[in-house]
Structures are given as structure tokens and as C-alpha cells.
Scaffold this motif. Structure first.
Motif, PDB file in Angstrom:
ATOM      1  N   LYS A 142       0.836  -1.201   0.000  1.00  0.00           N
ATOM      2  CA  LYS A 142       0.000   0.000   0.000  1.00  0.00           C
ATOM      3  C   LYS A 142       0.871   1.251   0.000  1.00  0.00           C
ATOM      4  CE  LYS A 142      -4.353  -1.230   0.291  1.00  0.00           C
ATOM      5  NZ  LYS A 142      -4.872  -1.991   1.403  1.00  0.00           N
ATOM      6  N   ASN A 184     -11.834   0.256   4.184  1.00  0.00           N
ATOM      7  CA  ASN A 184     -12.709   0.752   3.133  1.00  0.00           C
ATOM      8  C   ASN A 184     -13.167   2.187   3.388  1.00  0.00           C
ATOM      9  OD1 ASN A 184     -13.358  -1.284   0.969  1.00  0.00           O
ATOM     10  ND2 ASN A 184     -13.569  -2.536   2.796  1.00  0.00           N
ATOM     11  N   LYS A 193      -8.033  -0.088  -6.818  1.00  0.00           N
ATOM     12  CA  LYS A 193      -8.499   0.055  -8.194  1.00  0.00           C
ATOM     13  C   LYS A 193      -7.922   1.285  -8.873  1.00  0.00           C
ATOM     14  CE  LYS A 193     -12.795  -2.251  -8.892  1.00  0.00           C
ATOM     15  NZ  LYS A 193     -14.210  -2.198  -9.034  1.00  0.00           N
ATOM     16  N   PRO A 220     -12.748  -5.356  -1.313  1.00  0.00           N
ATOM     17  CA  PRO A 220     -12.045  -4.776  -2.462  1.00  0.00           C
ATOM     18  C   PRO A 220     -10.703  -4.147  -2.131  1.00  0.00           C
ATOM     19  CG  PRO A 220     -13.913  -3.417  -1.842  1.00  0.00           C
ATOM     20  CD  PRO A 220     -14.026  -4.682  -1.065  1.00  0.00           C
ATOM     21  N   LYS A 246      -8.394  -5.312   0.097  1.00  0.00           N
ATOM     22  CA  LYS A 246      -7.381  -6.227   0.622  1.00  0.00           C
ATOM     23  C   LYS A 246      -6.986  -7.210  -0.474  1.00  0.00           C
ATOM     24  CE  LYS A 246      -7.524  -4.973   5.027  1.00  0.00           C
ATOM     25  NZ  LYS A 246      -6.371  -4.532   5.785  1.00  0.00           N
ATOM     26  N   THR A 247      -5.714  -7.606  -0.465  1.00  0.00           N
ATOM     27  CA  THR A 247      -5.295  -8.564  -1.491  1.00  0.00           C
ATOM     28  C   THR A 247      -5.931  -9.924  -1.227  1.00  0.00           C
ATOM     29  OG1 THR A 247      -3.357  -9.202  -0.233  1.00  0.00           O
ATOM     30  CG2 THR A 247      -3.056  -7.445  -1.834  1.00  0.00           C
ATOM     31  N   TYR A 284      -5.573  -7.828  -6.172  1.00  0.00           N
ATOM     32  CA  TYR A 284      -6.814  -7.426  -5.509  1.00  0.00           C
ATOM     33  C   TYR A 284      -8.015  -8.067  -6.210  1.00  0.00           C
ATOM     34  CZ  TYR A 284      -4.120  -4.111  -2.842  1.00  0.00           C
ATOM     35  OH  TYR A 284      -3.233  -3.565  -1.974  1.00  0.00           O
ATOM     36  N   HIS A 309     -10.545  -6.981  -7.717  1.00  0.00           N
ATOM     37  CA  HIS A 309     -11.023  -6.495  -9.018  1.00  0.00           C
ATOM     38  C   HIS A 309     -10.190  -7.014 -10.167  1.00  0.00           C
ATOM     39  CE1 HIS A 309      -7.876  -3.476  -8.192  1.00  0.00           C
ATOM     40  NE2 HIS A 309      -7.777  -3.397  -9.499  1.00  0.00           N
ATOM     41  N   GLU A 310      -9.047  -7.626  -9.847  1.00  0.00           N
ATOM     42  CA  GLU A 310      -8.221  -8.173 -10.925  1.00  0.00           C
ATOM     43  C   GLU A 310      -8.596  -9.617 -11.235  1.00  0.00           C
ATOM     44  OE1 GLU A 310      -3.941  -6.569 -10.359  1.00  0.00           O
ATOM     45  OE2 GLU A 310      -4.962  -6.203  -8.477  1.00  0.00           O
TER      46      GLU A 310
END
Lengths: 281, 340
Positions: A5, A194, A277, B106, B108-109, B152, B154-155
Motif C-alpha cells: 500500500k 474501506n 483500483k 475490495p 485487501k489482497t 486485488y 477487481h483483478e
């Protein structure tokens, strides 16, 4: 996990020139404030002969209506304004997030009580609270930060609460529960990460509010006392002279503006870095 | 008879809504033996998912478990303290949800999310848990797991996310896996792949599976036993063969006839079940299917018991089967009625 991160944040910073400028601005301001004593001018020394001088070689930022060197005042004022702005932002965000998450996640009676409490505080004019507190508390920067934070956490807590309520209905939260996670584990691992972008956006806004609120507090005699300068009080004092000596308003205004802008830019970079994202380029 | 892993007896769950008490599950009972694959089928709103959530104690207000007994390895799960639940969930009983698009966090890996379960239940360290996550991803057929583990959600595509969910659920080698419509949100080819994966993983371990679905094709493919639910009740239970070839309940018959037949006549019309399911707020007494049942008669105003039907442990909730073990077709023939 966190390492990647932070690497995202670093990459985002490198790719974003505005980010580097923002860091430079804040570092320069912080250093200037820290080493203000190196300036040969005394910020509180009055000199009626020199009053309302426009900016020039002798006085970089000119002088105010008491003939005090405006640059020196800006330097010393930055100490208070930056400290108060930054620390009050951290403290108010901490309070707001804690209350918002607890309220949103647990709901029910806890939520009702906390939110009614928030509404009560919001419905009382803050100046009334300020006046009352100024009777009982000694004016000091520490108290100033606490009071400003206590007046600013409500908006963040409401935003965080609303977001938490929507997050806790997500399936991965139910899944975390179904895989044996405790409530606080869920909050720490799934809700808070989040919330980062929402929190950062409101927190950076709070820097500006805190700096401005400090000036009204000082004006009321609470916090920084009369001869000592802060950016907010400098701006306040410039009100009557805006047309004859606009620089009196422009310099402190510009400093506050640049500080807030830099915090916003950095906040945006943090947000993008933390959002998987958006982070990948 | 195999050892019973999970027994559900007379489970009742209601949702207190403004319109009244919605009796989503009223009297559901079934058994899952160790290593069994039980399918729970039924249309939307029949109480399948609510049953699954009730087993996991995940019913939240305004829902409430009103009664019944749930036992896991003989130990009652009702009223179990939260602390015990946290040791059970994810470890000995795991669950896979319907929508893989929203079941993963979403931010976190993938590796973090699988490792989290392992670290909590197996006490593995960070490195070891991550290594095990890679193994699990490989096991569920994800290519390049070493790289994928750092990505992640989304991938990942929908099918792959569901594989991840299965990997997470199976990571602690649970004794029971509850899969709530795991393939519903996916397209047909991916569905088939996932079912193959489930069957294959099932052969490697002796995890029992409760598979909730509304797809009879899925049931035929992977399940050994089936429970057919309707309006919050069990209509019929038995082995897959019993359900498909020795159907005992008119509702099951209706479900089977509403499916396209392989080798059926060209442009054959499907036979729908007329009407719609009953309102579960203040439901009328008696058989819940009677409004839509082509064979309903006076006695159906009274709720039938689960009656023995032709086959081993095959039972159906229908008065037609009263007085002797036989299938619906046989019972109808006796009554001189043709199948309708």
C-alpha cells in the motif's frame, strides 16, 4: 500487505508533480515556523513610524497598522496555525471516526444515543460553548486544539457512520462473520480500510476549518493572546484595511490557502494510493 | 446409516416486518451425514438461504430463529456463545456465498484474505499463511498463484473469485461446507467448471457439503441426497435417484416437468406450475402447495406429515402417499387418476 500500500502511495507521489510541490510547500512552511527565531525581526515590536509599509526590501511582507514586521508575524503565526491545523485535524478525525464507526456498525440503541448526542452538540451554537469553556479553561495551544477538535468531529462522524452502515451490509462482512471473525476484527480489517478515502477527504477539509476556527477563538480571547500572531488573527486584523493595504489580507490568506491546498493534494495522493483500483497505473 | 454430522430439526425462522410476521422457514428438518453432499432445492423465497444462515447463526434482526434444534456432531448450535461460534465458523463449518463479486473485500489482497482465515484458525504465522494461501489457490485451479496472491479482487473474474471463495472456505479443512447458490451468479460454462472443482475437491477430503441451489441440473450433477423446499417447508427428501425417478411429491413433479427434456420432441412446450407461492405472512393452515396442486383434495386443508415414499429414507409431505410406501405415480394410479 501494508508495505505494498505504501509503495503505491510512493509511486503515486512520484508520478504526481503536484504531490512533490505540496510536500515541498509543507516542509518549507514547517521549517520556517520551526526556525522563526532566526529572523532578526521581533514580530511584536511596534513602530508607529513604519506602519503600513508596503512589501519591500526592508519588510518583505510590509508592516501592519502598528508598524510590526508582517513577515516575522507570518513566521511566528505559522507555528500556531500549522500546529493547530494539523493536530486538531488528527484529533477531530480520531474522535469522529471512532464514534461514527461504533454508531454505524453496532446500530440500534448505541447508534440512537450517539447520533442524538451529535445532534445536540451541533444544535448548540459553537460560540456559546466556546465562551463557556473559555471561562473554565486556561488559554493554551493544547486546550485550543482540544476545543477545536471537540467542535469539529461531528461531521466526520456522521459521514463515517453512513458509510459504515452501507459497508457492514456488504457480503464480505457477512463472510468475515461466517469465517469466525469478531466484531472488532471486522471493523479493523474490513470496515476501516474501506473508509480510508472518505476519512481522508473530510480530514483534509478540517485543516482549513481548524486554522480559521483558531482565529475566531483567539479573537474571543481564548487561545493565542493579543499581541502574538497567528495566520487567522492576521487575516482577521486585515479586514478594515483591505482596500488601502490589500497585502495585509493577501499574505496570511495565501499562506492558509497554500497549506490547505497542499494537505488536499497529499490527501488525494494517499486516497488514490490506498484504493487498489485507482492505484495501479 | 452413517454418523450424522448435522441434524436440523423443526427449524423455524421468522422475519418481523411491518406487514406482519413473515414465516420464512416453518418446520424444516434434515440430516447430513459425514461426507454427504446434500442439495437443498427450491424456488426463490422458499427459505433455502434463510435455512443456511440459520445454521451458521447469521440471522440478523428483523429475523429471528423461533424454534427448532440444530446439532453439529451431536452438539447443539442454538444458544452457543459467540466465542465458541468464532472457533466453529470458518474452521469446522465454512460457507460460500452466492455473489462472488461482493464477497471479497475490495481493498485487501486475495492472499491477505485467505491468509486471514488461516492465521485465525490454524494459528499460522504471516509467511506460512501466505504460503498456504498460494497452495490453496493452486488447488482450486488458479494459474500463477504466487503472483495472483498479491492481487486485488477487481483483478479477478467472477468465476475466479468464486474459486477464491472456495479456497478460503476449504482452507481450514472444514467438516461441513455450506454453499449458498455458489454458481448462480456465473455463466453456464463457469458453473460446470466450478461444480467439477467442487466434486473433485470433495473426493480429496471428506468434507460434507450442503449445496443450496434452484437448479435441478446442479443437484443431479453433484449431490447424493436432496431436500426439496417450498414455502419454508420441506416437501420431499431422498436420494437423487428417488427424487428424479421415484418422485413422491406433486411439487417435485411440477419442478421436473418444467425442465426441458433431453431428447424430448422438438419445440416441446414446458409445463409451468400454475399460480404463485403462498404469502408467508399469516399462511393458511394445511399443505402449502395445495393452491397450485393439480391433485388437491379435501384432506389437503390439513397439514400432512412426512410420509414414507418408495426408496431408502425417501419421504414426502403429501396426503396422496398415505397408507403405504409408494411413489406419486403409483399412488395416482391407485386412485384411478392420470398424472396431470
Amino acid at each position: 500487505m501494508n508495505r505494498s500500500k505504501w509503495r503505491n502511495v510512493g509511486a503515486e507521489l512520484m508520478a504526481n508533480k503536484a504531490g512533490i510541490v505540496a510536500i515541498l510547500v509543507l516542509v518549507v512552511f514547517a521549517l520556517a515556523a520551526a526556525f522563526a527565531f532566526l529572523s532578526s525581526k521581533d514580530p511584536n515590536e511596534m513602530n508607529v513610524m513604519e506602519k503600513l509599509r508596503h512589501p519591500g526590501a526592508a519588510h518583505w511582507f510590509g508592516t501592519d497598522d502598528y508598524g510590526r514586521d508582517y513577515f516575522a508575524r507570518a513566521l511566528y503565526g505559522g507555528r500556531v496555525s500549522l500546529t493547530v491545523g494539523f493536530l486538531a485535524m488528527i484529533l477531530s478525525t480520531g474522535i469522529g471516526v471512532t464514534i461514527g464507526v461504533i454508531s454505524g456498525y453496532f446500530g440500534g440503541l448505541i447508534d440512537s444515543l450517539l447520533m442524538r448526542f451529535v445532534e445536540i452538540i451541533m444544535s448548540i451554537p459553537s460560540f456559546l460553548i466556546l465562551l463557556l469553556l473559555s471561562i473554565y479553561l486556561k488559554p493554551s495551544i493544547g486546550n485550543l486544539i482540544v476545543i477545536i477538535s471537540l467542535l469539529m468531529w461531528m461531521n466526520i462522524s456522521r459521514i463515517v457512520r453512513a458509510e459504515t452502515m452501507s459497508l457492514k451490509e456488504r457480503e464480505y462482512v457477512l463472510y468475515a462473520k461466517a469465517s469466525g471473525q469478531s466484531s472488532f476484527g471486522i471493523i479493523g480489517r474490513h470496515i476501516l480500510p474501506n473508509l480510508v478515502s472518505v476519512i481522508i477527504v473530510s480530514a483534509t477539509n478540517n485543516v482549513a476549518s481548524a486554522i480559521m476556527m483558531e482565529s475566531s477563538l483567539s479573537f474571543l480571547g481564548f487561545g493565542v493572546q493579543a499581541p502574538n500572531a497567528t495566520w487567522g488573527s492576521m487575516l482577521n486584523g486585515a479586514q478594515g484595511l483591505m482596500f488601502s493595504s490589500p497585502y495585509l489580507a493577501i499574505f496570511p490568506g495565501l499562506l492558509i490557502f497554500l497549506t490547505v491546498l497542499s494537505f488536499n493534494v497529499l490527501g488525494d495522493i494517499l486516497r488514490v494510493g490506498f484504493e487498489p483500483k485507482l492505484g495501479k497505473r | 446409516m452413517t454418523e450424522q454430522l448435522l441434524t436440523v430439526d423443526n427449524l423455524r425462522v421468522s422475519f418481523h416486518t411491518r406487514a406482519g410476521e413473515n414465516q420464512a422457514v416453518r418446520s424444516v428438518s434434515f440430516r447430513v451425514g459425514a461426507g454427504d453432499t446434500l442439495g437443498i432445492v427450491g424456488e426463490s423465497g422458499s427459505g433455502k438461504s434463510v435455512t443456511a444462515k440459520a445454521i451458521m447463526d447469521l440471522i440478523a434482526a428483523p429475523g429471528e430463529v423461533l424454534g427448532g434444534e440444530i446439532r453439529f456432531r451431536g452438539e447443539s448450535l442454538r444458544g452457543l456463545p459467540q466465542k465458541k461460534w468464532r472457533q466453529l465458523r470458518g474452521n469446522r463449518i465454512a460457507m460460500v456465498f452466492q455473489d462472488p463479486m461482493t464477497s471479497l473485500n475490495p481493498v485487501k489482497t486475495i492472499g491477505y484474505q485467505i491468509a486471514e482465515v488461516l492465521r485465525r484458525h490454524k494459528g499460522l504465522g504471516k509467511e506460512a499463511a501466505l504460503k498456504e494461501s498460494v497452495n490453496m489457490l493452486r488447488k482450486v485451479g488458479i494459474n500463477e498463484p504466487e503472483r495472483r496472491v498479491h492481487q486485488y479482487p477487481h483483478e479477478f473474474s467472477g468465476g475466479m473469485r468464486q474459486r477464491v471463495m472456495i479456497a478460503m472456505a476449504l482452507s481450514c479443512d472444514p467438516e461441513l461446507l455450506i454453499a449458498d447458490e455458489p454458481t448462480t451468479a456465473l455463466d453456464v460454462t463457469i458453473q460446470a467448471q466450478l461444480l467439477d472443482l467442487l466434486t473433485q475437491l470433495k473426493q480429496q477430503s471428506d468434507t460434507a457439503i450442503v449445496l443450496i441451489t434452484h437448479d435441478l441440473g446442479v443437484v443431479a450433477k453433484v449431490c447424493t441426497r436432496v431436500v426439496v423446499m417450498y414455502a419454508g417447508m420441506v416437501m420431499e427428501e431422498g436420494t437423487v435417484e428417488d427424487i428424479f425417478y421415484r418422485t413422491g411429491h406433486p411439487y417435485t413433479q411440477g419442478l421436473l416437468r418444467s425442465l426441458p427434456q433431453r431428447g424430448g420432441a422438438n419445440r416441446e412446450r414446458l409445463v409451468p406450475i400454475e399460480g404463485s407461492p403462498p404469502d408467508l405472512i399469516d399462511p393458511e393452515p394445511g399443505c402449502p402447495f395445495r393452491e397450485r396442486c393439480p391433485y388437491a383434495f379435501e384432506k389437503c386443508g390439513e397439514l400432512p406429515p412426512m410420509l414414507e415414499t418408495e426408496g431408502d429414507g425417501h419421504r414426502s409431505l403429501c396426503w396422496l402417499l398415505e397408507g403405504g410406501k409408494r411413489t406419486l405415480a403409483q399412488a395416482l394410479e391407485e386412485r384411478g387418476e392420470a398424472a396431470r
